[in-house]
Design an enzyme around this catalytic site. Sequence first.
Site, PDB file in Angstrom:
ATOM      1  N   CYS A 115       0.782  -1.359   0.422  1.00 47.79           N
ATOM      2  CA  CYS A 115       0.088   0.086   0.038  1.00 47.79           C
ATOM      3  C   CYS A 115       0.875   1.094  -0.132  1.00 47.79           C
ATOM      4  O   CYS A 115       0.156   2.107  -0.435  1.00 47.79           O
ATOM      5  CB  CYS A 115      -1.092  -0.056   1.284  1.00 47.79           C
ATOM      6  SG  CYS A 115      -2.498  -1.406   0.900  1.00 47.79           S
ATOM      7  N   HIS A 252      -3.042   7.422   1.709  1.00 47.82           N
ATOM      8  CA  HIS A 252      -3.356   5.740   1.270  1.00 47.82           C
ATOM      9  C   HIS A 252      -5.113   5.373   1.721  1.00 47.82           C
ATOM     10  O   HIS A 252      -5.310   5.575   2.776  1.00 47.82           O
ATOM     11  CB  HIS A 252      -2.782   4.896   2.220  1.00 47.82           C
ATOM     12  CG  HIS A 252      -2.986   3.551   1.716  1.00 47.82           C
ATOM     13  ND1 HIS A 252      -3.779   3.204   0.541  1.00 47.82           N
ATOM     14  CD2 HIS A 252      -3.350   2.475   2.324  1.00 47.82           C
ATOM     15  CE1 HIS A 252      -3.657   1.819   0.317  1.00 47.82           C
ATOM     16  NE2 HIS A 252      -3.809   1.615   1.449  1.00 47.82           N
ATOM     17  N   ASN A 282      -9.939  -0.132  -0.928  1.00 46.46           N
ATOM     18  CA  ASN A 282      -8.706   0.182  -0.571  1.00 46.46           C
ATOM     19  C   ASN A 282      -7.876  -0.632  -2.466  1.00 46.46           C
ATOM     20  O   ASN A 282      -8.076  -1.394  -2.116  1.00 46.46           O
ATOM     21  CB  ASN A 282      -7.884  -0.631   0.653  1.00 46.46           C
ATOM     22  CG  ASN A 282      -6.167  -0.841   0.759  1.00 46.46           C
ATOM     23  OD1 ASN A 282      -5.996  -0.884  -0.420  1.00 46.46           O
ATOM     24  ND2 ASN A 282      -6.127  -1.554   2.067  1.00 46.46           N
TER      25      ASN A 282
HETATM   26  N1  ACO Z   1     -19.144  -7.795   7.276  1.00 50.18           N
HETATM   27  C1  ACO Z   1     -19.676  -8.273   8.734  1.00 50.18           C
HETATM   28  N2  ACO Z   1     -18.711  -8.799  10.222  1.00 50.18           N
HETATM   29  C2  ACO Z   1     -18.575  -9.128   9.895  1.00 50.18           C
HETATM   30  C3  ACO Z   1     -16.934  -9.071   8.364  1.00 50.18           C
HETATM   31  C4  ACO Z   1     -17.630  -8.234   7.639  1.00 50.18           C
HETATM   32  N3  ACO Z   1     -17.556  -7.608   6.391  1.00 50.18           N
HETATM   33  N4  ACO Z   1     -15.912  -8.494   9.421  1.00 50.18           N
HETATM   34  C5  ACO Z   1     -15.693  -9.184  10.313  1.00 50.18           C
HETATM   35  N5  ACO Z   1     -17.236  -9.179  10.418  1.00 50.18           N
HETATM   36  C6  ACO Z   1     -17.099  -9.026  12.020  1.00 50.18           C
HETATM   37  C7  ACO Z   1     -15.676 -10.289  13.059  1.00 50.18           C
HETATM   38  O1  ACO Z   1     -16.342 -11.683  12.483  1.00 50.18           O
HETATM   39  C8  ACO Z   1     -16.621  -9.897  14.244  1.00 50.18           C
HETATM   40  O2  ACO Z   1     -17.885 -11.299  14.700  1.00 50.18           O
HETATM   41  P1  ACO Z   1     -17.382 -11.387  16.197  1.00 50.18           P
HETATM   42  O3  ACO Z   1     -17.756 -10.729  17.521  1.00 50.18           O
HETATM   43  O4  ACO Z   1     -18.690 -12.190  16.785  1.00 50.18           O
HETATM   44  O5  ACO Z   1     -16.156 -12.089  16.218  1.00 50.18           O
HETATM   45  C9  ACO Z   1     -16.637  -8.224  14.875  1.00 50.18           C
HETATM   46  O6  ACO Z   1     -17.140  -7.571  12.919  1.00 50.18           O
HETATM   47  C10 ACO Z   1     -15.741  -7.170  14.826  1.00 50.18           C
HETATM   48  O7  ACO Z   1     -14.367  -7.349  14.166  1.00 50.18           O
HETATM   49  P2  ACO Z   1     -13.028  -6.903  14.094  1.00 50.18           P
HETATM   50  O8  ACO Z   1     -12.191  -7.361  13.413  1.00 50.18           O
HETATM   51  O9  ACO Z   1     -12.840  -6.447  15.807  1.00 50.18           O
HETATM   52  O10 ACO Z   1     -13.964  -5.323  13.899  1.00 50.18           O
HETATM   53  P3  ACO Z   1     -12.979  -3.988  14.068  1.00 50.18           P
HETATM   54  O11 ACO Z   1     -14.085  -3.668  13.711  1.00 50.18           O
HETATM   55  O12 ACO Z   1     -11.802  -4.251  14.197  1.00 50.18           O
HETATM   56  O13 ACO Z   1     -13.357  -3.850  12.153  1.00 50.18           O
HETATM   57  C11 ACO Z   1     -11.470  -3.764  10.348  1.00 50.18           C
HETATM   58  C12 ACO Z   1     -12.326  -4.539  11.522  1.00 50.18           C
HETATM   59  C13 ACO Z   1     -12.511  -3.049   9.418  1.00 50.18           C
HETATM   60  C14 ACO Z   1     -11.060  -5.017   9.524  1.00 50.18           C
HETATM   61  C15 ACO Z   1     -10.873  -2.789  11.122  1.00 50.18           C
HETATM   62  O14 ACO Z   1      -9.615  -3.330  12.010  1.00 50.18           O
HETATM   63  C16 ACO Z   1      -9.462  -1.844   9.888  1.00 50.18           C
HETATM   64  O15 ACO Z   1      -9.782  -1.172   9.360  1.00 50.18           O
HETATM   65  N6  ACO Z   1      -8.155  -2.844  10.314  1.00 50.18           N
HETATM   66  C17 ACO Z   1      -7.503  -1.869   9.670  1.00 50.18           C
HETATM   67  C18 ACO Z   1      -7.459  -3.029   8.283  1.00 50.18           C
HETATM   68  C19 ACO Z   1      -7.091  -1.625   7.172  1.00 50.18           C
HETATM   69  O16 ACO Z   1      -7.880  -0.841   7.064  1.00 50.18           O
HETATM   70  N7  ACO Z   1      -6.029  -2.528   5.663  1.00 50.18           N
HETATM   71  C20 ACO Z   1      -6.032  -2.049   4.806  1.00 50.18           C
HETATM   72  C21 ACO Z   1      -4.763  -2.685   4.366  1.00 50.18           C
HETATM   73  S1  ACO Z   1      -3.144  -1.798   5.218  1.00 50.18           S
HETATM   74  C22 ACO Z   1      -3.520  -0.585   4.953  1.00 50.18           C
HETATM   75  O17 ACO Z   1      -3.550  -0.729   3.849  1.00 50.18           O
HETATM   76  C23 ACO Z   1      -3.011   0.238   5.560  1.00 50.18           C
END
Ligand code: ACO
Length: 325
Positions: A115, A252, A282
Amino acid sequence: MTVKRSIVLGTGSYLPERRLTNEDLAQMVDTSDEWIVQRTGIRARHIAAEGELTSDLAVAAARKALEASGVDAGDIDLIILATATPDNTFPATAVTVQNKLGLTSGFAFDVHAVCSGFVYAVATADAYLRTGMARRALVIGAETFSRILDWEDRTTCVLFGDGAGAVVLEAADGEGTTADRGVLTSHLRSDGSHKDKLYVDGGPSSTGTVGHLRMQGKEVFRHAVSMVTDVVEAAFEATGTDANALDWFIPHQANRRIIDASAKKLGIDPAKVVITLEDHGNTSAASIPLALDRAVRDGRVARGDLVMLEAMGGGFTWGATLLRW
Ligand code: ACO
């Protein structure tokens, strides 16, 4: 004191025709528009057609950047393509792009920083232009992340999309002050101890397969804001500028919450933040030039503006570039 600066002549971008909305995804995995929008800000992403390669996306964006610059492809002597999804393991996709643009002169290579790739590529091109090894560079970020996603993993497949963006950079004389047009400073970082937090579980030397993207989302989130703000502050410090001096912050486009938190921590006015991720998700190395091209074409980014580009991604890698338009 006269110094060499890499000035931007023009920008271009390309998104594949097929648009996959959050509602479409909800038919494929257990997710919802509400969950995706609330956690990420993403509403849709674009998916490359069968047979449409990273090099095709790159060439489409490059042609628009060349047109906007008023530069013939034949006047380009350096092509740097940032990608983590090359057409093939080798040759470098940049060389295929060079060929598709009808060029046999100059040199072309890929930069792989996931990224952060576009920031790395701009900084690399800037170094070549400032030393005189090249005069006019085409810098592209292009990805087909749809090909490395696990479409059954709702925690990752909702986040990414395909696309490309490009800029044409030209070496020009500057005064050595922050009033100069062009790249003023770049700050790049990496730390491989974070490898397991965001990676692809395959590769030519490990599995002999392409593999799928794997991510510890919470861990990425936890590090993203501090890493991004670290390099942006380094860019401010190196140039004696600050958040108030900035006209545009073009991050980004990974996640709205990461962008908002970073801008807030840096004291950047939300009105100066360019966000386009709702339309394309992304797109890794393509996301900054996609956002930049949008903001240039709609008239937001104008001559003389101070623009900060920043990214963080797999590796981890992270970086920021400050330039005057
Ligand atoms: N739809 C519905 N529910 C979902 C999904 C989905 N697509 N994905 C996960 N869940 C559920 C999980 O299973 C979990 O359920 P549970 O509580 O029953 O176990 C619940 O949602 C919460 O999951 P978390 O992983 O805790 O959710 P979080 O609030 O952390 O959000 C996310 C997840 C959006 C990926 C977040 O962690 C994030 O934004 N991380 C950064 C990742 C990122 O942007 N990466 C891009 C690449 S790196 C970069 O470019 C910088």
